[in-house]
Design a protein around this motif. Sequence first.
Motif, mmCIF file in Angstrom:
data_model
loop_
_atom_site.group_PDB
_atom_site.id
_atom_site.type_symbol
_atom_site.label_atom_id
_atom_site.label_comp_id
_atom_site.label_asym_id
_atom_site.label_seq_id
_atom_site.Cartn_x
_atom_site.Cartn_y
_atom_site.Cartn_z
ATOM 1 N N ILE A 111 72.601 19.995 8.118
ATOM 2 C CA ILE A 111 72.733 20.830 6.933
ATOM 3 C C ILE A 111 71.718 20.524 5.854
ATOM 4 C CG2 ILE A 111 75.209 21.264 7.237
ATOM 5 C CD1 ILE A 111 75.620 19.117 5.015
ATOM 6 N N GLU A 171 82.454 17.959 3.705
ATOM 7 C CA GLU A 171 82.430 18.462 2.331
ATOM 8 C C GLU A 171 81.568 17.582 1.427
ATOM 9 O OE1 GLU A 171 86.492 18.724 1.198
ATOM 10 O OE2 GLU A 171 86.898 20.276 2.697
ATOM 11 N N GLU A 179 78.078 18.251 2.043
ATOM 12 C CA GLU A 179 77.696 19.530 1.439
ATOM 13 C C GLU A 179 77.471 19.390 -0.064
ATOM 14 O OE1 GLU A 179 79.747 22.564 4.682
ATOM 15 O OE2 GLU A 179 80.699 22.265 2.741
ATOM 16 N N ARG A 236 74.154 17.903 -0.452
ATOM 17 C CA ARG A 236 73.142 18.935 -0.205
ATOM 18 C C ARG A 236 72.956 19.824 -1.438
ATOM 19 N NH1 ARG A 236 75.121 23.595 3.529
ATOM 20 N NH2 ARG A 236 76.306 23.924 1.610
#
Lengths: 340, 498
Positions: free
Chosen positions: B251, B439, B442, B445
């Motif tokens: 990701i 999560e 993320e 990110r």
Amino acid sequence: MDFKKLLRRNETALIIAIVLLSVIIGAKSPEFYSLANLFDIFRSSFVQLLFALGVLVVIISGGIDVSFPVVGIFSGYSAVVLMKHFDWNPGNVSLPIALAIVIGVILGALNSIAIASFGIPTLIATLGTSGIFRGIMLTFIGSSFISDIPAALDKFATADLLKIQPAEGTLARLHVLIIPVVIITILVSLMLNRTMFGRSVYALGGGVEATRRLGISIKRTQAKVYMFVGGISGLAGILYVSLQRKANPYDLYGSELDIIAAVVLGGASIMGGYGTVFGTVLGVLLISLIKGNLILLGVSGSWQRAAIGALLLIGITVQAINESKKAKNRRVSTSDEVAG
Amino acid sequence: MSTLLTAEYGVENIVKSFGGAKALSGVSLSVKSGEVHCIAGENGSGKSTLIKIMSGVHAPDTGLIRLGDKSFTKLSPREAVHEGVQVIFQDFSLLPNLSVAENIAIPTYISENSRFFSKSKTKEIAANALDLIGVDIDINASVTDISIASKQLIAIARATNQGVKMLFMDEPTTALTRKEIKHLFEVVEQLKERGVATIFVSHKIDEIQEICNTITILRNGEVVADGIMRDFKRDSISEAMTGLNVSETRIAPPLKKASTKVIEVRNLITKPTFLDISFSIAPGEILGITGLLGSGRTELAEAIFGQYPIDSGEVIVEGESIRLNSSPAALKAGIGYVPPDRLTQGLFLEQSILRNLVAVGVDQYQSRGKRLSKKRLAEAGEKWIKDLRIKTKNSLNPVTSLSGGNQQRVVLAKWLAMNPKLMILNGPTVGVDIGSKREILEIIRDRAQEGMGFLVVSDDIPELIQICHRVLVIKNGQISKEFNESELDEEVLYKELS
Ligand SMILES: Nc1ncnc2c1ncn2[C@@H]1O[C@H](COP(=O)(O)OP(=O)(O)OP(=O)(O)O)[C@@H](O)[C@H]1O
Ligand SMILES: [Mg+2]
């Protein structure tokens, strides 16, 4: 490297303090350097040391006991009252000693119940029982000064192991108590370091929950700790009565400052978990030295108390500083230096 | 299974609530001697609570505990120990004032019912126990002075003693790298041979699959699946745990070209820990660092944050050289650091969750008169609890009431709230369940896309590959290799590490 470690140890600092103080006092008054004075310092340390050993064990366990002086005088005074009441006049001191120890253990057991069973914080619990014990003693057992204590106890006050008459100066007397007190000191040290009970006391001071999870009974350990302090305080109390050659129920009350200061100066952590018998012995000697000899430097009695209070605070401050230094080092070495 | 007769350990219908909040509602499971049983579940699903009940630490509200042929409705830790129960606690539960040797040996004395304690015997027990798990730690050291990995190894050595019949391992590998984990698994195999029943908890699914024979999956304090390990696939475990399908694909966001650097580290030297380390991180870049225990990766992270001494070198934040060896200076320059030893270092455990969340960036919550705005504090706290899905009924509860993984999230949130220019994360998802791991990655990110630079120290290679733009491998205090985006591959990285 090891020398550095040695320097950082609390015991080393205490020895230096004792030596420095001796040099200063000796410079002012040369009679300080006499055998008689040394033996006097010993004599005035016996009772203090016994109390201190009890307090050491409680402090290591993470608690505090402020009732020990009352327990001591309660036991000593009651033993004398009992003996007089029943007209017991044994040839030696083992009966009064046994009586006082038993009474001390019973009072300690009452502390245990308050602390282990009811979970009352140790300072509050012993502050409370201290008041209760004192009240009971003065109301039901007696409030009068007894000057004609049983003969055996009275005679014991002058039972000397050694008498040395130097070419000039006073006769030096070494009391026979030096032997049992040394033995008890060694036994307490063995108890702390060589028995599971002793290690449980350290564990308890290191963390209650972690200790409980190990399968060590917190209640049982605490109960034993407070009974031990009670017993050793009873012993100290009766010896105090004997050495003073009188039983005064108002004595000892308030002496907790000296003893707790000695134990804390000896390196026992007020937060629990740390402390050694050797450190405590040095702490007691230092306090005795101050109490007995600061007068030679022209320091008045009331200032001595202030000095001891200040020393207690210094001791605690040094602990706190060391603690935060350690925390700092720890953060630096949270690195993962595991050899595989 | 040679010496021990087959015995069964387990619980029936355990219910446990903490002040109204139900942690377990009717859980049953059993494990036989010679078996390794996994308890899996999200953070706060009740794994540690179940272990604490089976080992006598917590009393269940209702239900039965069976240890061999004895049943208990009330069990004390003492009784559990005498039935052969040993636990590697998630928080290690070591005694900081005792030596390494004593921490390891005391359970042996207790299970032997000894009255006496000998220094030489203690050292012997400790040395043997450490030998068994194949590590070399100074047994005379005080537990306060050692690293978190060593603490975890001591907790392991202490529990795997001679008397153990039922061993609980509550996330025993969080601070360890592959090498120690491999050794640990060999020990578990040996214990299996000896007929020890083991319960193993971990959020790393490959570990579970490698070592466990049977599995129970908890969700919100209830058993949602159980059975033989072989019947469970990786996906079915994570799906049963979370009720979702969790993907573990890469990701990392595309990296925008930038001419500036968030941080430049030049020629850092502290002998013998690191010998000349240089690298830089661009805005929005996520740089991974990995290495074995003792390689210097943790020290490097700490050094940049001013918590590990630097002999020489330069650290430049946004073009300005910062004062070394000072964490206030690092903080002021905009560096944040999430330490690996979160449970003991990162939090004020007795304080409320809310207070911990807002502890770092307090001045953001000041209203005009320089006073802290209670409302703003509470709002920010609630936002972080929601964003990081911290499982709690009340943000005013103390941090100790949270499950281990949720405590980790509080630390992470606390530092993210400070909004640093460079965030150093040492093991960002250690002890966090796989759903939330995704999560958290993320969140990293998204923050990177806004321009925050990240330095991620981790042993979790798949995680590094998922999130990083570049990975440095540290060996013996030096950067042994740098992997660019296109070169990131699990096999290759593992090979470089060993
Ligand atoms: N001492 C406590 N007081 C109040 N609530 C608690 C306490 N211990 C646990 N809880 C609550 O019980 C629930 C289960 O916690 P538990 O620690 O068992 O989770 P876990 O499955 O071990 O999670 P993790 O993977 O994060 O370690 C959580 O919601 C937690 O907040
Ligand atoms: Mg847990």
